[in-house]
Write an enzyme that holds these catalytic residues in place. Sequence first.
Site, short mmCIF file in Angstrom:
data_model
loop_
_atom_site.label_atom_id
_atom_site.label_comp_id
_atom_site.label_asym_id
_atom_site.label_seq_id
_atom_site.Cartn_x
_atom_site.Cartn_y
_atom_site.Cartn_z
N LYS A 9 0.82 -1.22 0.00
CA LYS A 9 0.00 0.00 0.00
C LYS A 9 0.86 1.28 0.00
O LYS A 9 2.06 1.22 0.28
CB LYS A 9 -0.93 -0.03 1.22
CG LYS A 9 -1.98 -1.14 1.16
CD LYS A 9 -2.98 -0.97 2.30
CE LYS A 9 -4.02 -2.07 2.31
NZ LYS A 9 -5.06 -1.83 3.33
N PHE B 147 -15.86 3.39 6.73
CA PHE B 147 -14.49 3.77 6.35
C PHE B 147 -14.24 3.71 4.84
O PHE B 147 -13.12 3.95 4.39
CB PHE B 147 -13.46 2.90 7.10
CG PHE B 147 -13.65 1.40 6.92
CD1 PHE B 147 -13.13 0.74 5.82
CD2 PHE B 147 -14.34 0.66 7.87
CE1 PHE B 147 -13.28 -0.63 5.65
CE2 PHE B 147 -14.50 -0.73 7.71
CZ PHE B 147 -13.96 -1.36 6.59
N ARG C 134 -2.33 -14.50 4.52
CA ARG C 134 -3.06 -13.84 5.62
C ARG C 134 -2.32 -14.02 6.94
O ARG C 134 -2.27 -13.12 7.77
CB ARG C 134 -4.49 -14.37 5.69
CG ARG C 134 -5.32 -13.88 4.49
CD ARG C 134 -6.70 -14.47 4.44
NE ARG C 134 -7.53 -14.04 5.55
CZ ARG C 134 -8.06 -12.83 5.67
NH1 ARG C 134 -7.84 -11.90 4.76
NH2 ARG C 134 -8.82 -12.53 6.71
N THR D 175 -5.65 -7.21 10.69
CA THR D 175 -5.87 -5.97 9.93
C THR D 175 -5.31 -4.75 10.66
O THR D 175 -4.68 -3.88 10.05
CB THR D 175 -7.39 -5.77 9.70
OG1 THR D 175 -7.91 -6.95 9.09
CG2 THR D 175 -7.67 -4.57 8.81
N ARG E 112 2.22 -6.69 9.13
CA ARG E 112 1.52 -5.50 9.63
C ARG E 112 2.07 -5.05 10.97
O ARG E 112 2.08 -3.85 11.27
CB ARG E 112 0.02 -5.76 9.67
CG ARG E 112 -0.59 -5.70 8.26
CD ARG E 112 -1.95 -6.29 8.24
NE ARG E 112 -2.67 -6.04 6.99
CZ ARG E 112 -3.75 -6.69 6.64
NH1 ARG E 112 -4.23 -7.64 7.40
NH2 ARG E 112 -4.34 -6.40 5.50
N ASN F 44 -1.97 0.11 6.86
CA ASN F 44 -1.50 -1.18 7.37
C ASN F 44 -0.60 -1.92 6.38
O ASN F 44 -0.41 -3.12 6.47
CB ASN F 44 -2.68 -2.04 7.86
CG ASN F 44 -3.64 -2.40 6.74
OD1 ASN F 44 -3.50 -1.94 5.61
ND2 ASN F 44 -4.63 -3.22 7.05
N HIS G 206 -2.24 -5.46 1.62
CA HIS G 206 -3.56 -6.07 1.45
C HIS G 206 -3.35 -7.46 0.88
O HIS G 206 -2.45 -7.68 0.09
CB HIS G 206 -4.40 -5.25 0.46
CG HIS G 206 -5.64 -5.98 0.01
ND1 HIS G 206 -6.81 -5.96 0.72
CD2 HIS G 206 -5.86 -6.79 -1.07
CE1 HIS G 206 -7.71 -6.72 0.11
NE2 HIS G 206 -7.16 -7.23 -0.99
#
Length: 136
Positions: free
Chosen positions: A12, A60, A88, A94, A105, A115, A118
């Site tokens: 990100k 959000f 994951r 998250t 993360r 974070n 994704h």
Amino acid sequence: MSDIEQTLSIIKPDAVERNLQDQIKNEFKNNGFEIIKEKKIHISKEEAEKFYKVHVSKPFYNDLCNYLSSGPIVVMNLQRDNAILENRKLMGATNPKDAEEGTLRKKYGLSIDKNSVHGSDSVENAKIELDFFFKD
Ligand code: CMP
């Protein structure tokens, strides 16, 4: 039994901005993932809205779409056995505050919005998300 799967990963804007993309790519490689495809792109707000449309009803959603389109991102097609679940696990919770030690993360995330990564959450969504970025 383990299945070879492919999943979509996004580095990100917060992580790209801090120049962490090579470090994060190495984390994937060191954890058994092969980077089948990758590209660095800067998407529009409209594209972010399409990508995150499953979250359209969430409070959000608008901030999330502004954020994902705020700067360059790196999108990758990652492959390994059980890629979706393993990715994951590697990413962690998250919210970086809740993520376990050693997860991406926890190491790199700044907040629930920023974070750093994704990853697709199911086989079905992995296909949809990979098609979104990599369908020719
Ligand atoms: P991601 O895995 O990219 O999927 C949706 C994103 O929404 C999530 O990571 C978070 O960065 C962001 N987000 C912001 N607020 C929340 C929230 N309350 N719950 C879940 N995700 C949130």
